[in-house]
Design an enzyme around this catalytic site. Structure first.
Site, PDB file in Angstrom:
ATOM      1  CB  SER A  50       6.173   1.705  10.515  1.00  7.46           C
ATOM      2  OG  SER A  50       5.447   0.818  11.338  1.00  7.46           O
ATOM      3  CE  LYS A  51       3.841   0.525   3.450  1.00 10.25           C
ATOM      4  NZ  LYS A  51       3.757   0.176   2.029  1.00 10.25           N
ATOM      5  NE  ARG A  52       6.946  -3.808  10.068  1.00  8.15           N
ATOM      6  CZ  ARG A  52       7.630  -3.512  11.160  1.00  8.15           C
ATOM      7  NH1 ARG A  52       7.363  -4.091  12.299  1.00  8.15           N
ATOM      8  NH2 ARG A  52       8.618  -2.634  11.121  1.00  8.15           N
TER       9      ARG A  52
ATOM     10  CG  ASP B 193      -2.086  -0.723   1.191  1.00  7.27           C
ATOM     11  OD1 ASP B 193      -2.319  -1.283   0.117  1.00  7.27           O
ATOM     12  OD2 ASP B 193      -2.819  -0.764   2.184  1.00  7.27           O
TER      13      ASP B 193
END
Ligand code: GLU
Length: 491
Positions: free
Chosen positions: A255-257, A19
Site C-alpha cells: 500500500s502507498k501509505r 501518486d
C-alpha cells in the site's frame, strides 16, 4: 456510440487518487503484452467516480509514469479514440438509462436510508455477530412510505437486488473456475448522481468493446456482481483474468501509505531504468520458458501465455530489482546512458536546464567510468558531480578530510611537482608520473599515496577511477584542486 467487435481490446482503468500505484503499471504491462501479441488495442480509462478520493494532478502523473515505462495506450482521455470520452466523470449521462432499465426490471431498487442509519445497522449486526450487509429496509417501499420511517434521507441511492441464488462461480483465464462469496445489495448509483465502480465498469467495458477484463485479484469478489449486471442488461460477457496482487515480504498487500515502493514515482526518484522495472514487474507475475530472468518486453510478448502467469502473490524483492537495474545500466550503450546521466544531473540540480556541449562531453567521457559501478541512477550526482562544479565550488566531505594522514601535504606537493612537468595529459601518463613520484619516489604504498589526490580532486573518499577522472577534469583544474587541499592541510 457504436459497439466494437473483432480483435482483442483490453484496458487498464486506474482511479486518479494520488501518486500512481505500481499495481497500475503491473496491470498495464500484462494487458499490453497480450494486446501486442494479438494485435489488438489497449485502452486507458480513467475511473474517477470516487469524488472524495479524486486528486487532479494524478491523471497527469499517470500519463507521465506509464509513458516513462514505455507502456503506451492506443486510446485514452489524452489521446481520444472511437469510444470517447474515456473519463468516467464525463460519461454520467451514459449510465443513466442502464440504471432505469434495472429499476424497471426489478433488478434494482431505490434506497433512502441515511448514512447514520446504515452505520447503526452495521454496528448492530456486528454486535450480534451477524453477517453485515444491507437489510433491505427500503425494498418494495415508495418514497412516501419510506419517508414515514426513521433514518430517511431525501436523495436516494440505487442498489442491486441480489437474487436468492446468484451465480457465484465464473471462469477466469488465469485461474480456471473461481468461486466468489455472495455479494451484498451493492449500490450502483450514488446520491451524488455518480455511478459506483461496479455499474460504470460493466457499462464502459461493454460500450468500449473490451474483450478481456484483466485486473487485480482484489476484484474477484466483485465479479459476481458484474456477472449479474451483464446478465440482467443482456450484454455479452467479456473474459475475466485476475492477476495476483503484489505483496510485501511479509505477504501483506503493498500500500502507498506503508511502502514507498508502491508509488511509481518512487522508482523514478531512485533512478531505476524503465526497462529494468518493466522486466522486474514481468518477472513478478510471469515465468518465461526455461526460467529466463532477464528479458525484454518484446520477448515477453513473443512468449506471452496466460497459463504462465503465477497465481501465488509475488513478493516484491527490491534486491532483485537492484540486480536487474545494474544489469541494464551495464548493457545499454554509452551514449544512451550518458543521456540518462545528464537528465539525472539536471534533476538533482547539478546541471542546468540547458547543459553546454562541453558539459555534455564531460558526462559522456565519464560514462564508462561509472557504467560498471552504478546500481541506480540516484548515484549519478555523487559520482560525477565533482566534474561539473567549478574548483571553488567543490565540497570536500568531512569523512574525506578525516581520512587524510600526516603525510598528505608531502604527497600533494610531490604530486603537484610531477604533474606540472607532464608533457601530455593522458590517463596513462598521469598514472606513470604519479607512481614514479609517490610510490617509488616517496616510498608510500599506492593506496595511501593516491588517497589524498582522490580527496583533493573529487572531494570524496570513494570516486570513479582517479587517473581517468583527472584526465577528464584537465590539468589546470586538477592542479588547482591539489593546491586547494594542500592549503587546507597546512591550515
Ligand atoms: N478502477 C479500478 C481500480 O482502480 C479498476 C478495476 C478494474 O480493472 O476493473 O483498480
Amino acid at each position: 456510440m457504436s459497439e466494437a467487435l473483432g480483435p482483442v481490446r483490453l484496458r487498464v482503468a486506474p482511479s486518479p487518487t494520488g501518486d500512481p500505484h505500481v499495481g497500475t503499471a503491473y496491470m498495464s504491462l500484462f494487458n499490453l503484452a497480450f494486446v501486442r501479441q494479438q494485435g489488438g488495442q489497449f485502452v486507458l480509462r480513467v475511473e474517477d467516480t470516487d469524488r472524495a478520493r479524486y486528486r487532479d494532478d494524478s491523471e497527469q502523473q499517470l500519463y507521465d509514469t506509464l509513458s516513462w515505462l514505455g507502456l503506451h495506450w492506443d486510446e485514452g482521455p489524452d489521446k481520444g479514440g472511437p469510444f470517447a470520452p474515456y473519463r468516467q466523470s464525463e460519461r454520467l449521462e451514459t449510465y443513466r438509462p442502464y440504471v432505469e432499465q434495472l429499476l424497471e426490471a426489478g433488478h434494482a431498487y431505490r434506497c433512502w436510508c441515511s448514512t447514520e442509519r446504515l452505520q447503526e445497522m452495521r454496528e448492530r449486526q456486528q454486535a450480534l455477530k451477524q453477517p453485515t450487509g444491507y437489510d433491505r429496509r427500503c425494498l418494495g417501499l415508495t418514497r412516501d412510505e419510506r419517508a414515514e420511517l426513521p433514518g430517511f434521507t431525501e436523495t436516494p441511492v440505487v442498489r442491486m437486488l441480489i437474487p436468492e441464488d446468484p451465480p457465484l462461480t465464473f471462469t477466469d483465464v488465469i485461474r480456471g473456475e473461481v468461486n466468489a462469496p455472495r455479494p451484498d445489495d451493492q449500490v450502483i448509483l450514488k446520491a451524488d448522481g455518480f455511478p459506483t465502480y461496479h455499474l460504470a465498469v460493466v457499462v464502459d467495458d461493454h460500450l468500449m468493446g473490451i474483450t478481456h477484463v484483466v485486473r487485480g485479484e482484489e476484484w474477484i469478489s466483485s465479479t459476481p456482481k458484474h456477472v449479474l449486471l451483464y446478465t440482467w442488461l443482456g450484454l455479452p460477457m467479456p473474459q475475466f483474468a485476475h492477476m495476483p496482487l503484489l505483496r510485501n515480504a511479509n505477504k501483506s498487500k503493498i500500500s502507498k501509505r506503508k511502502n514507498p515502493a508502491a508509488r511509481l514515482t518512487w522508482f523514478q526518484e531512485q533512478g531505476y531504468l524503465p526497462e529494468a522495472l518493466r522486466n522486474f514487474l514481468a518477472l513478478l507475475g510471469y515465468s518465461m520458458p526455461e526460467g529466463q530472468e532477464v528479458f525484454s518486453f518484446d520477448e515477453m510478448v513473443e512468449h506471452f501465455d496466460w497459463q504462465r502467469v503465477n497465481t501465488v502473490g509475488p513478493v516484491f524483492d527490491l534486491d532483485k530489482l537492484d540486480w536487474l537495474n545494474g544489469h541494464y545500466i551495464r548493457s545499454i550503450d554509452e551514449g544512451d546512458l550518458a543521456g540518462r546521466l545528464v537528465q539525472r544531473l539536471q534533476l538533482d540540480g547539478a546541471l542546468g536546464d540547458e547543459p553546454t556541449q562541453q558539459q555534455r562531453d564531460v558526462v559522456l567521457a565519464a560514462t564508462p567510468l561509472v557504467q560498471t559501478r552504478m546500481v541506480k541512477l540516484d548515484e549519478t550526482t555523487g559520482m560525477l558531480g565533482f566534474l561539473l562544479v567549478g574548483d571553488d565550488g567543490l565540497v570536500v566531505e568531512d569523512d574525506a578530510i578525516g581520512s587524510l594522514r600526516d603525510d598528505a601535504g608531502t604527497v600533494l606537493d610531490a604530486a603537484t611537482a610531477a604533474l606540472q612537468q607532464l608533457p601530455e595529459w593522458t590517463t596513462s601518463a598521469i598514472e606513470a608520473a604519479l607512481r614514479a613520484a609517490l610510490v617509488e619516489g616517496l616510498g608510500v604504498k599506492p593506496k595511501l599515496a593516491f588517497g589524498p589526490l582522490r580527496v583533493a580532486v573529487t572531494g570524496r573518499r570513494v570516486s570513479p577511477p582517479l587517473f581517468e577522472s583527472m584526465e577528464i577534469l584537465g590539468r589546470e583544474s586538477s592542479l588547482r584542486r591539489l593546491q586547494a587541499l594542500r592549503q587546507r592541510v597546512i591550515a
